[in-house]
Design an enzyme around this catalytic site. Structure first.
Site, PDB file in Angstrom:
ATOM      1  N   GLY A  40      10.363 -10.467  10.168  1.00 14.74           N
ATOM      2  CA  GLY A  40       9.324  -9.468  10.384  1.00 14.74           C
ATOM      3  C   GLY A  40       8.332 -10.023  11.382  1.00 14.74           C
ATOM      4  O   GLY A  40       7.634 -10.997  11.092  1.00 14.74           O
ATOM      5  N   ALA A  41       8.316  -9.431  12.563  1.00 17.38           N
ATOM      6  CA  ALA A  41       7.421  -9.906  13.631  1.00 17.38           C
ATOM      7  C   ALA A  41       6.385  -8.839  13.942  1.00 17.38           C
ATOM      8  O   ALA A  41       6.061  -8.577  15.099  1.00 17.38           O
ATOM      9  CB  ALA A  41       8.226 -10.253  14.887  1.00 17.38           C
ATOM     10  N   ALA A  96       2.414  -7.288  12.760  1.00 22.71           N
ATOM     11  CA  ALA A  96       1.064  -7.761  13.054  1.00 22.71           C
ATOM     12  C   ALA A  96       0.833  -9.189  12.572  1.00 22.71           C
ATOM     13  O   ALA A  96       0.509 -10.081  13.362  1.00 22.71           O
ATOM     14  CB  ALA A  96       0.041  -6.805  12.445  1.00 22.71           C
ATOM     15  N   LYS A 132      -6.493  -8.825  -4.944  1.00 24.08           N
ATOM     16  CA  LYS A 132      -6.266  -8.091  -3.698  1.00 24.08           C
ATOM     17  C   LYS A 132      -5.487  -6.808  -3.964  1.00 24.08           C
ATOM     18  O   LYS A 132      -5.789  -5.751  -3.387  1.00 24.08           O
ATOM     19  CB  LYS A 132      -5.521  -8.962  -2.687  1.00 24.08           C
ATOM     20  N   ASN A 171      -6.689   1.810  -0.650  1.00 26.67           N
ATOM     21  CA  ASN A 171      -5.549   2.368   0.084  1.00 26.67           C
ATOM     22  C   ASN A 171      -5.225   3.774  -0.388  1.00 26.67           C
ATOM     23  O   ASN A 171      -4.956   4.671   0.414  1.00 26.67           O
ATOM     24  CB  ASN A 171      -4.323   1.458  -0.073  1.00 26.67           C
TER      25      ASN A 171
END
Length: 310
Positions: free
Chosen positions: A7-8, A10, A186, A194
């Site tokens: 996963g590249a 953010a 979190k 959210n």
């Protein structure tokens, strides 16, 4: 040491850039074709605090293209993409590969245990922020930190050595016995901001401006706290409430539209099943009623359905 970012996006791009810049052997894997091609052809364009730092030619592949074995694997996908991606890259692990998971939400350890030994799983939480200004363009601000803990603390010295090496690139990792509590804190914040910002269609400041926001917040957090404690985590509701309130100001996070809001608006499936949905699932496991999280989860899924998100 060979480091793979599965996963590249953010955060994956930001951490990968930091390590690559410090001469670590970094490879990216991602499924977004345009992102992969832009980085492959032009390098990752890095913009930090509005300053263009240039382009970095970090090797990047689609999951079906990558080969070899890797010593450290950062998983930086969306939560719902974790298992499908692990299926595609599991052949890249050797018996001592360490997996570092700092995904948002809850329940990831159970998934990871299907692919890697518990003593090689490092679970964590981060307050680093990052973004993409388009395919192949990293745009980020400020600095952050990571809390990390080894799921089964065998051969812990190797992990502590790894933490020190990663910190040489500025990742600011703290090995912490409080990591699980921080993950739940979190997650609790995300279960509130959210979801409510998405359902109400507002940013964090606008949510905070509603004079009865605390009633909405506590309706969710009372369930998060009860379920977390049943899981053996000392969840402190007052800490989460304060963390939420701290974000209301426009000088902190008030102007921000949370990631679930952005996914919904952009026609993508959301991570709701790893937030309120996971609280609901664990509530059933412990016979704890979670009516608010149950309804919020269904409402978010209904919006995904009506919007034809995918």
């Amino acid at each position: 040491m060979k480091i793979l970012f599965v996963g590249a996006g953010a955060l994956g791009s930001r951490f990968g850039y930091m390590l690559f810049k410090n001469n670590e052997d970094v490879t990216f894997v991602d499924s977004w074709e345009e992102h992969v091609e832009n980085i492959r052809n032009n390098g990752l364009k890095v913009i930090i605090d509005d300053k263009d730092l240039g382009n970095y030619h970090i090797p990047i592949y689609r999951p079906d293209q990558v080969s070899g074995k890797y010593d450290v694997v950062f998983v930086a996908t969306k939560s719902m993409q974790l298992r499908p991606m692990l299926e595609q890259v599991k052949h890249l692990f050797h018996k001592d590969t360490k997996i570092i998971c700092i995904l948002n939400g809850l329940g990831h350890v159970q998934t990871l245990k299907d692919y890697i030994k518990e003593e090689n799983i490092l679970i964590g939480v981060t307050v680093w922020t990052s973004g993409l200004a388009g395919p192949g363009v990293l745009s980020a601000h400020g600095v952050g930190k990571i809390e990390l803990k080894q799921v089964k603390e065998d051969n812990l010295d190797k992990t502590l050595d790894l933490v020190n090496r990663l910190n040489a690139s500025g990742l600011n990792i703290k090995y912490s016995e409080d990591t699980y509590q921080s993950i739940w804190h979190k997650a609790g914040l995300n279960c509130v901001l959210n979801t409510y910002c998405t359902l109400i269609d507002c940013n964090i400041n606008q949510y905070g401006s509603f004079d009865k926001n605390i009633e909405l917040t506590r309706a969710v957090l009372s369930e998060v706290t009860a379920v977390g404690k049943a899981e053996g985590i000392e969840v402190k509701q007052e800490v989460i409430e304060q963390n939420i309130e701290n974000l209301f100001s426009l000088e902190t996070g008030g102007a921000h539209y949370p990631s679930l809001y952005q996914d919904m608006k952009n026609g993508r499936l959301t991570e709701i099943d790893y937030l309120n949905g996971e609280v609901s699932r664990l509530g059933k496991k412990h016979n704890i009623p979670t009516p608010v999280c149950d309804v919020i989860t269904l409402m978010i899924h209904s919006k995904e359905y009506i919007n034809k998100n995918k």
